[in-house]
Design a protein around this motif. Structure first.
Motif, PDB file in Angstrom:
ATOM      1  N   SER A 190       0.846  -1.199   0.000  1.00 22.21           N
ATOM      2  CA  SER A 190       0.000   0.000   0.000  1.00 22.21           C
ATOM      3  C   SER A 190       0.878   1.244   0.000  1.00 22.21           C
ATOM      4  O   SER A 190       1.358   1.686   1.058  1.00 22.21           O
ATOM      5  N   TYR A 250      -2.351   1.066  -4.721  1.00 23.77           N
ATOM      6  CA  TYR A 250      -1.616  -0.190  -4.905  1.00 23.77           C
ATOM      7  C   TYR A 250      -0.328   0.092  -5.669  1.00 23.77           C
ATOM      8  O   TYR A 250      -0.179   1.132  -6.326  1.00 23.77           O
ATOM      9  N   THR A 284      -5.912  -2.602   0.135  1.00 20.47           N
ATOM     10  CA  THR A 284      -5.096  -1.418   0.373  1.00 20.47           C
ATOM     11  C   THR A 284      -5.518  -0.722   1.659  1.00 20.47           C
ATOM     12  O   THR A 284      -6.706  -0.578   1.948  1.00 20.47           O
TER      13      THR A 284
END
Length: 555
Positions: free
Chosen positions: A308, A383, A378
């Motif tokens: 993330s 992403y 996420t």
């Protein structure tokens, strides 16, 4: 070489290479040196490979550039300051000393193999690999034992003492100087791509000297006993170390063998051979990067979305005109935050609305890629995009060439700019040119504002202003290439930069109108609790085996 593996070798697949007798591998009747070359390829396989290697996560998830999307005990040893001599998920001591041992075995025995045309290249390559393994140790632990050409016996360890940081740096640089003319010249022939060349040797020398000149090591010692201090850097600052680093980078630049001009940014990471990558870790084609890190909302793709990227990283990318997004003239619009941005942003992170696998990404709350249903997803609204293949219009992931860039030319340019700026009282034209060239390749517009070029002042910057610009450029250009983790340490800024909240983007979608609302929010924390974290602890097992080893400060 198409991959760094032992695929296709049947003679030495029945056990670890170091357990096979030397006479078996280094055979005076092996007229092509086939088995010896496989042994050398095995040493190559110990080179750094930065893809999801720390408990399944990228090392960058231990910085302010990203977070692990799942509960990730390994990488969180760094983000929660719970690293210890007993538990270090990036403990590279054994791996790199294994590489050094194999290199010494190779150098001890290779002369009996009847391939005189190849042996000089092979020897030089092996000496480089050994020097590289020492660099990987020094950047983690500081000064380490230099074992010379001795082949260590794993069953009968010797009680080596640690060499000083200065001795280790001098050794690596001396090895680079000794072999730079003995390796293959650039550009490499097709069959030799991935092997050590002149440019690779010069790149290691430049990086080594850059680290040695940096604040952590260049008189910025974190304390401890007299022995600990000499293992962790130079006693006093010397500006000449910056000059040596700049000269080393310039030596590679002057060869003219590598370039960024004409090399598409994203292709650097997904095209096996290009004019920018100086050395990549060659892997067989695969889709593991996509399945490990791709968005989670595509049923056919079955990706895990492990990485993330943070809002902090996203905000580091300027507008399309190169101006910081806090600047009113940058063109940044908070209600459409990804429009008119540095094109490297779209090549680095996947954000809401971007096309991926034939549909727009949905990272708004409740969207397909952020369903909020207790599955891994996420944490930040983003992403990973960098290193992944071009899958905007595909429906499934397919095998791609993912070769981790160990050295690439943009880093060499940034190394030069940083070292040159730090050496001078104010930046000269060569420093400005590096940033302009990198931004031009990125697709940032040159602009017409007097006194500015590609979004930065074209003259008159102070040394401090240029330092800020270079460090940010390095952050966005080299994101997810295992640079920032080490940069923040060598700059000695980790205790500030890595002690803070981490931010993401919370996006809400109006169910009736489809309108989106963007809200920056704290989504996690990162901790660098103690200056001892600038160096890894010597592994406990090594300290107990060898009582001559002095532990690093604070561990």
């Amino acid at each position: 070489m198409t991959a760094l593996s032992l695929a296709g070798c049947t003679k030495i697949e029945d056990g670890p290479l170091e357990r096979i007798t030397e006479n078996y591998v280094f055979d005076p009747t092996d007229k092509n040196g086939f088995y010896a070359e496989q042994f050398l390829n095995n040493i190559y396989s110990i080179l750094p490979n930065g893809y999801n290697r720390v408990g399944g996560d990228l090392l960058d998830a231990a910085t302010d550039d990203a977070m692990p999307s799942r509960n990730a005990v390994s990488i969180e040893r760094f983000t929660t300051s719970s690293l210890s001599a007993l538990s270090n998920p990036d403990d590279a001591w054994s791996k790199n000393y294994e590489g050094i041992r194999k290199a010494n075995i190779f150098l001890k025995n290779i002369d009996i193999v009847p391939v005189p045309a190849k042996i000089p290249f092979w020897k030089a390559e092996t000496r480089f690999l050994r020097a590289m393994f020492y660099f990987e140790l020094v950047k983690r632990y500081g000064g380490v034992p230099l074992v010379g050409d001795e082949v260590l016996d794993a069953e009968k360890p010797k009680n080596f003492t640690r060499n000083s940081f200065e001795e280790c740096i001098n050794y690596i640089v001396a090895e680079c100087d000794a072999i730079k003319g003995a390796v293959r010249p650039d550009p490499l022939a097709a069959g030799d791509y991935g092997r050590i060349s002149n440019g690779v040797v010069l790149a290691l020398k430049a990086r080594t000297l850059l680290y040695a000149a940096s604040p952590l090591y260049n008189g910025g010692n974190i304390g401890g006993t007299a022995d600990q201090k000499k293992y962790q850097g130079y006693a006093n600052f010397d500006a000449e170390r910056w000059n040596l680093a700049a000269q080393a980078a310039n030596d590679l630049m002057l060869t003219g063998k590598f370039k960024i001009d004409g090399v598409t940014f994203n292709n650097v990471f997904i095209v096996r051979k290009n004019d920018e990558v100086i050395l990549g870790y060659l892997r067989n084609n695969s889709s593991d990067l996509e399945t490990n890190n791709g968005p989670v909302g595509y049923a056919l793709a079955s990706a895990q979305g492990r990485t993330s990227p943070t809002q902090d990283l996203v905000e580091a990318f300027p507008g399309l005109n190169g101006r910081d997004i806090t600047d009113p003239v940058s063109g940044f619009v908070a209600t459409n935050p990804y429009a008119n941005r540095d094109p490297r942003l779209a090549s680095t992170v996947l954000y809401n609305g971007v096309n991926w696998l034939s549909r727009p990404l949905q990272t708004y709350e409740g969207g397909l890629d952020k369903p909020n249903n207790n599955s891994t997803q996420t944490k930040t609204g983003y992403y990973l995009r960098k290193h992944l293949g071009n899958f905007a219009t595909a429906t499934l992931y397919s095998a791609q060439p993912h070769n981790f860039p160990i050295f690439r030319y943009a880093e060499v340019l940034l190394n030069y700019a940083e070292a040159r700026n730090e050496y001078l009282t104010a930046p000269d034209a060569s420093v400005y040119k590096v940033l302009q060239d990198i931004r031009k390749r990125a697709g940032i517009t040159a602009g017409t504002t007097p006194g500015y070029s590609y979004g930065l002042k074209s003259s008159g910057m102070t040394k401090d202003e240029m330092r800020i610009a270079i460090r940010n450029e390095r952050r966005i250009e080299m994101a997810f290439e295992e640079q920032r983790f080490w940069d923040l340490r060598r700059w000695k800024t980790a205790e500030t930069v890595l002690n803070k909240d981490l931010n993401g983007m919370i996006i809400t979608r109006n169910a009736t109108t489809g309108a989106l609302t963007y809200q920056k929010a704290v989504v996690g924390k990162i901790s660098f609790a103690n200056p001892r974290m600038y160096f890894y602890p010597i592994p406990y097992a090594e300290i107990t085996k060898n009582t001559n080893l002095v532990q690093n400060t604070g561990w």
